[in-house]
Design a protein around this motif. Sequence first.
Motif, short mmCIF file in Angstrom:
data_model
loop_
_atom_site.label_atom_id
_atom_site.label_comp_id
_atom_site.label_asym_id
_atom_site.label_seq_id
_atom_site.Cartn_x
_atom_site.Cartn_y
_atom_site.Cartn_z
N GLU A 66 -38.34 5.67 -23.63
CA GLU A 66 -37.54 6.11 -24.77
C GLU A 66 -36.06 5.77 -24.61
O GLU A 66 -35.36 5.56 -25.60
CB GLU A 66 -37.75 7.61 -24.99
N GLY A 70 -34.23 3.58 -27.49
CA GLY A 70 -33.01 4.00 -28.15
C GLY A 70 -31.92 2.93 -28.13
O GLY A 70 -31.25 2.69 -29.13
N TYR A 93 -37.78 17.61 -23.54
CA TYR A 93 -37.67 16.46 -24.44
C TYR A 93 -36.44 16.55 -25.33
O TYR A 93 -35.67 15.59 -25.46
CB TYR A 93 -38.93 16.35 -25.29
N ASP A 94 -36.21 17.70 -25.97
CA ASP A 94 -35.06 17.86 -26.85
C ASP A 94 -33.75 17.77 -26.06
O ASP A 94 -32.76 17.19 -26.54
CB ASP A 94 -35.14 19.19 -27.60
N TRP A 97 -32.98 14.08 -25.38
CA TRP A 97 -32.42 13.37 -26.53
C TRP A 97 -30.96 13.75 -26.77
O TRP A 97 -30.13 12.91 -27.10
CB TRP A 97 -33.27 13.64 -27.78
N LEU A 100 -28.91 11.95 -24.28
CA LEU A 100 -28.83 10.51 -24.57
C LEU A 100 -27.82 10.22 -25.68
O LEU A 100 -27.09 9.23 -25.64
CB LEU A 100 -30.22 10.01 -24.97
N ARG A 101 -27.75 11.10 -26.66
CA ARG A 101 -26.83 10.91 -27.79
C ARG A 101 -25.37 11.02 -27.38
O ARG A 101 -24.48 10.58 -28.12
CB ARG A 101 -27.13 11.93 -28.88
N PHE A 111 -30.81 6.89 -34.37
CA PHE A 111 -31.82 6.80 -33.32
C PHE A 111 -33.19 6.53 -33.94
O PHE A 111 -33.44 6.89 -35.09
CB PHE A 111 -31.86 8.09 -32.51
N LYS A 114 -38.55 10.10 -33.13
CA LYS A 114 -39.01 10.69 -31.87
C LYS A 114 -40.54 10.58 -31.76
O LYS A 114 -41.24 10.45 -32.76
CB LYS A 114 -38.62 12.16 -31.79
#
Length: 239
Positions: A66, A70, A93-94, A97, A100-101, A111, A114
């Motif tokens: 992932e 992305g 998982y959340d 993300w 990563l942002r 993005f 998901k």
Amino acid sequence: MFSFNSNMSFATSFRSEAVNENRRMGSFTSAKESSALLTLRESLEEVFPICNSQAPLQTPFCFQYEITQGFLHNGVAASSDLIFPRRLDYGEYDRFWAHLRKFEVLLGKPFPPKTDKIVWGVLGQDIPLGSHAVVMSGSLQYQASGPLFKLRLKPLHIDLSHRLERRFSSDRFLEIDIPSIGGTKIPKCLSDAGFAGIAVVKECLIESHQDFIGCRTWVSFCNKAARERERMKRNSTTH
């Protein structure tokens, strides 16, 4: 390993046609075609991203996938400062993300979708799926400028598996659809290279290896017509 699904009508004779055409061309390749071949080679070197992920080694591979997805979605290279503070687990998982942002090159950028929560749950609980598996797949799409292809990765999803995935685990295989490299609807840099361009594309996609997604080395092991794959899947769902 790569599994390429080709839209080429001549997929089964891909090797012999390209090689034989090169022999016929011999030393008669024009200066224009020679220049086009060099440009084509340089373009193909930029298709697969260089692995710079610094995620901890024990981080589940699906996170590595992932991360690559992305960065590819936004057309930016993963920088060496892409560092995660510790090993991630499936229940974060959340959080993953959100982290990563925050990277500078991704701030404010869109993005990709998901992975479905049900699919992610299957990964986290290692639920057996019989003849199916959570698979990685994507496509190569022509571009008007820049590298010949743009690689797009799809969200992880459940699909029909094959015996090698069931034997070695589906995270060892990446299925990629490629467009036809013949005919009239191809980019100028490929048409300018003439028949020799087919051999160059084949060399890059079929014979070379790529180091990306989790810094693993990926090589091609199968190339078949996309319509054959779809027919096999339809047949499997009707029995």
